[in-house]
Design a protein around this motif. Structure first.
Motif, PDB file in Angstrom:
ATOM      1  N   UNK A 120       0.788  -1.286  -0.053  1.00 43.73           N
ATOM      2  CA  UNK A 120       0.056  -0.010  -0.133  1.00 43.73           C
ATOM      3  C   UNK A 120       0.835   1.077   0.177  1.00 43.73           C
ATOM      4  N   UNK A 121       0.227   2.393  -0.583  1.00 41.78           N
ATOM      5  CA  UNK A 121       1.066   3.822  -0.370  1.00 41.78           C
ATOM      6  C   UNK A 121       1.732   3.831   1.010  1.00 41.78           C
ATOM      7  N   UNK A 122       0.763   3.424   2.230  1.00 43.76           N
ATOM      8  CA  UNK A 122       1.397   3.987   3.532  1.00 43.76           C
ATOM      9  C   UNK A 122       2.421   3.038   3.631  1.00 43.76           C
ATOM     10  N   UNK A 123       2.489   1.870   3.200  1.00 43.64           N
ATOM     11  CA  UNK A 123       3.577   0.914   3.704  1.00 43.64           C
ATOM     12  C   UNK A 123       4.971   1.453   2.682  1.00 43.64           C
ATOM     13  N   UNK A 124       4.932   1.843   1.608  1.00 46.38           N
ATOM     14  CA  UNK A 124       5.688   2.119   0.790  1.00 46.38           C
ATOM     15  C   UNK A 124       6.445   3.513   1.511  1.00 46.38           C
ATOM     16  N   UNK A 125       5.462   4.361   1.782  1.00 50.20           N
ATOM     17  CA  UNK A 125       5.999   5.536   2.562  1.00 50.20           C
ATOM     18  C   UNK A 125       6.837   5.323   3.784  1.00 50.20           C
ATOM     19  N   UNK A 126       6.442   4.462   4.563  1.00 49.44           N
ATOM     20  CA  UNK A 126       7.105   3.772   5.950  1.00 49.44           C
ATOM     21  C   UNK A 126       8.479   3.237   5.523  1.00 49.44           C
ATOM     22  N   UNK A 127       8.521   2.598   4.441  1.00 46.84           N
ATOM     23  CA  UNK A 127       9.888   1.924   4.000  1.00 46.84           C
ATOM     24  C   UNK A 127      10.781   3.042   3.540  1.00 46.84           C
ATOM     25  N   UNK A 128      10.288   4.008   2.699  1.00 50.38           N
ATOM     26  CA  UNK A 128      10.827   4.919   2.239  1.00 50.38           C
ATOM     27  C   UNK A 128      11.546   6.179   3.277  1.00 50.38           C
ATOM     28  N   UNK A 129      10.656   6.280   4.141  1.00 48.21           N
ATOM     29  CA  UNK A 129      10.809   7.404   5.270  1.00 48.21           C
ATOM     30  C   UNK A 129      10.435   8.767   4.933  1.00 48.21           C
ATOM     31  N   UNK A 130       9.613   8.824   4.112  1.00 43.29           N
ATOM     32  CA  UNK A 130       8.931  10.210   3.662  1.00 43.29           C
ATOM     33  C   UNK A 130       7.461  10.090   2.952  1.00 43.29           C
ATOM     34  N   UNK A 131       6.767  11.222   3.144  1.00 43.94           N
ATOM     35  CA  UNK A 131       5.298  11.165   2.517  1.00 43.94           C
ATOM     36  C   UNK A 131       5.373  11.200   1.050  1.00 43.94           C
ATOM     37  N   UNK A 132       4.540  10.360   0.404  1.00 45.14           N
ATOM     38  CA  UNK A 132       4.422  10.780  -1.241  1.00 45.14           C
ATOM     39  C   UNK A 132       3.860  12.031  -1.404  1.00 45.14           C
ATOM     40  N   UNK A 133       3.242  12.869  -0.824  1.00 45.83           N
ATOM     41  CA  UNK A 133       2.850  13.956  -1.124  1.00 45.83           C
ATOM     42  C   UNK A 133       3.725  15.095  -1.359  1.00 45.83           C
ATOM     43  N   UNK A 134       5.130  14.625  -0.955  1.00 43.65           N
ATOM     44  CA  UNK A 134       6.428  15.583  -1.194  1.00 43.65           C
ATOM     45  C   UNK A 134       6.834  15.458  -2.366  1.00 43.65           C
ATOM     46  N   UNK A 135       6.607  14.381  -3.110  1.00 47.69           N
ATOM     47  CA  UNK A 135       6.974  14.304  -4.313  1.00 47.69           C
ATOM     48  C   UNK A 135       6.362  15.014  -5.523  1.00 47.69           C
ATOM     49  N   UNK A 136       6.575  16.577  -5.584  1.00 45.22           N
ATOM     50  CA  UNK A 136       5.944  17.236  -6.449  1.00 45.22           C
ATOM     51  C   UNK A 136       6.583  17.777  -7.365  1.00 45.22           C
ATOM     52  N   UNK A 137       7.742  18.098  -7.546  1.00 44.38           N
ATOM     53  CA  UNK A 137       8.741  18.468  -8.536  1.00 44.38           C
ATOM     54  C   UNK A 137       7.867  19.688  -9.398  1.00 44.38           C
ATOM     55  N   UNK A 138       7.318  20.511  -8.811  1.00 47.79           N
ATOM     56  CA  UNK A 138       6.387  21.631  -9.232  1.00 47.79           C
ATOM     57  C   UNK A 138       7.257  22.578 -10.231  1.00 47.79           C
ATOM     58  N   UNK A 139       8.388  22.442  -9.754  1.00 47.57           N
ATOM     59  CA  UNK A 139       9.150  23.443 -10.617  1.00 47.57           C
ATOM     60  C   UNK A 139       9.466  23.292 -11.994  1.00 47.57           C
ATOM     61  N   UNK A 140       9.294  21.950 -12.500  1.00 43.18           N
ATOM     62  CA  UNK A 140       9.570  21.553 -13.942  1.00 43.18           C
ATOM     63  C   UNK A 140       8.478  22.282 -14.667  1.00 43.18           C
ATOM     64  N   UNK A 141       9.027  22.855 -15.730  1.00 39.11           N
ATOM     65  CA  UNK A 141       7.849  23.360 -16.802  1.00 39.11           C
ATOM     66  C   UNK A 141       7.526  22.656 -17.821  1.00 39.11           C
ATOM     67  N   UNK A 142       8.316  21.410 -18.095  1.00 36.17           N
ATOM     68  CA  UNK A 142       7.973  20.340 -18.968  1.00 36.17           C
ATOM     69  C   UNK A 142       8.174  18.982 -18.637  1.00 36.17           C
ATOM     70  N   UNK A 143       7.592  18.039 -19.119  1.00 35.99           N
ATOM     71  CA  UNK A 143       7.631  16.754 -18.649  1.00 35.99           C
ATOM     72  C   UNK A 143       9.195  16.186 -18.742  1.00 35.99           C
ATOM     73  N   UNK A 144       9.335  15.587 -17.700  1.00 35.06           N
ATOM     74  CA  UNK A 144      10.697  14.801 -17.775  1.00 35.06           C
ATOM     75  C   UNK A 144      10.470  13.286 -17.904  1.00 35.06           C
ATOM     76  N   UNK A 145      11.759  12.575 -17.971  1.00 38.59           N
ATOM     77  CA  UNK A 145      11.785  11.205 -18.020  1.00 38.59           C
ATOM     78  C   UNK A 145      12.870  10.548 -17.151  1.00 38.59           C
ATOM     79  N   UNK A 146      12.539   9.443 -16.781  1.00 40.66           N
ATOM     80  CA  UNK A 146      13.635   8.566 -16.180  1.00 40.66           C
ATOM     81  C   UNK A 146      14.646   7.961 -17.088  1.00 40.66           C
ATOM     82  N   UNK A 147      15.510   7.282 -16.449  1.00 42.85           N
ATOM     83  CA  UNK A 147      16.792   7.044 -17.577  1.00 42.85           C
ATOM     84  C   UNK A 147      16.240   5.811 -18.238  1.00 42.85           C
ATOM     85  N   UNK A 148      15.084   5.344 -18.195  1.00 43.29           N
ATOM     86  CA  UNK A 148      14.550   4.055 -18.995  1.00 43.29           C
ATOM     87  C   UNK A 148      13.589   4.614 -20.000  1.00 43.29           C
TER      88      UNK A 148
END
Length: 368
Positions: free
Chosen positions: A9-37
């Motif tokens: 669950x989202x809660x379990x993933x947040x607990x494992x990672x140690x941070x809240x998923x709502x913090x993953x905003x990256x709102x400063x980007x003005x265009x879509x980004x891609x991961x290395x894959x």
């Protein structure tokens, strides 16, 4: 394509990672980004959280927690820029929460732009390879280099057999070769082949023989994403010298993106790739010596898609403008699609474009 299903669950993933998923905003980007894959950074926070957890779990499973933590403390002093002529790579460590903290912008002088989001380890690989500068001023005293250049080229040609290159392990290529080679704009360090000993004698010999080795190699890829990554990773030297390419006109990141947007969609909907098609063609157009291209299409696509929809597709239209002398269109089952109306149309359009460009180059200039 296998669909990824979250096991926690989202809660379990947040607990494992140690941070809240709502913090993953990256709102400063003005265009879509891609991961290395080459999959897009999702707009939905749940998908970003899942990607963060998958990265965390992968590293934990492979017992790389130590290198992971060290890499994520990499400091780039704000902005790191790598340049070669008109090509520029810009890396910035952002104040993002999570594993993916580095924005990487690949800008090439011919108008190409690829915006990426990297982990610390990936950014470290890019910067580390960029630091290995080619020493072009070192004196060469070996007798071999006293031979005329045309004689040396003839010797290189005799020592380099024709061969086929393909990606042995896609995950390893994505996470290691591709991200590292982004920083090598010239393509000098690209690991073409371990068996070509002539490329490993010394710097001068590699510099002279690498273009000839690339020309003697047929690059056979399994996916549009692979050719996209290859044409970046192999640098300017590679793009200037590739003569033969084989790859399917389909994209795994495109298919995955479509599924994430609509999980209920039919897996077998006939559709051409959209996500990286235009930028892939942009890179293909920089392959100045490209002579032979074999494209693979799904038989259901060229057999069932409406001809006008196929011919008016933006990616296909751009593909028709690629300068090429010889084109083959095959099915994914490795059979020629000769006498298939859409395949024949595409082949004829591309070869006609190549013929037009060739005749323009042969025309004498006024006053010459």
């Amino acid at each position: 394509m296998a669909k990824r299903k979250p096991t926690l669950s989202s809660k379990e993933m947040e607990t494992a990672l140690g941070y809240d998923g709502r913090s993953l905003t990256h709102t400063s980007d003005t265009s879509p980004r891609f991961y290395s894959d080459l999959t897009p950074v999702a707009d939905h926070l749940d998908e970003r959280l899942k990607r963060e957890y998958e990265e965390y779990a992968m590293r934990k499973h492979s017992q790389q927690e130590g290198s992971f933590m060290a890499a994520n403390h990499l400091q780039l002093d704000g902005t790191r820029t790598i340049t070669n002529g008109q090509h520029t790579i810009t890396l910035i460590q952002r104040n993002y929460i999570g594993i993916y903290r580095f924005t990487v912008d690949v800008h090439y002088g011919f108008g190409f732009h690829l915006p990426l989001l990297f982990t610390g380890e990936e950014a470290c690989r890019t910067v580390s390879l960029a630091k290995l500068q080619l020493d072009q001023t070192r004196a060469v005293t070996q007798g071999f280099f006293k031979l005329p250049p045309e004689i040396r080229d003839h010797i290189y040609t005799l020592a380099i057999p024709n061969g086929t290159w393909n990606i042995q392990e896609a995950d390893s290529f994505d996470r290691s070769t591709f991200v590292g080679s982004i920083g090598d704009l010239s393509g000098y360090y690209y690991p073409l082949s371990k068996v070509l000993g002539i490329l490993h004698v010394n710097r001068k010999m590699r510099q002279e023989a690498l273009p000839l080795a690339i020309r003697a190699t047929t690059f056979s890829l399994d996916d549009m994403d692979d050719i996209f990554m290859l044409l970046i990773a192999i640098g300017e030297t590679g793009r200037d010298n590739i003569e033969s390419l084989h790859f399917p006109w389909e994209s795994r990141s495109d298919m995955e993106s479509k599924w994430e947007e609509d999980p209920a969609a039919d897996d077998h909907v006939v559709a051409l790739p959209k996500l990286h098609a235009m930028t892939c063609v942009q890179l293909l157009k920089q392959c100045k010596r490209l002579r032979f291209l074999r494209l693979y299409f799904g038989s259901d696509l060229v057999g069932n898609m409406a001809p006008e929809a196929f011919k008016s597709d933006p990616g296909i239209q751009e593909l028709c403008a690629v300068r090429i002398e010889q084109v083959e269109v095959w099915s994914l089952g490795h059979k020629s699609l000769k006498n298939n109306p859409l395949a024949d149309w595409l082949r004829d359009e591309m070869q006609r474009s190549g013929a037009r460009m060739g005749s323009m180059e042969r025309e004498p200039r006024h006053g010459s």
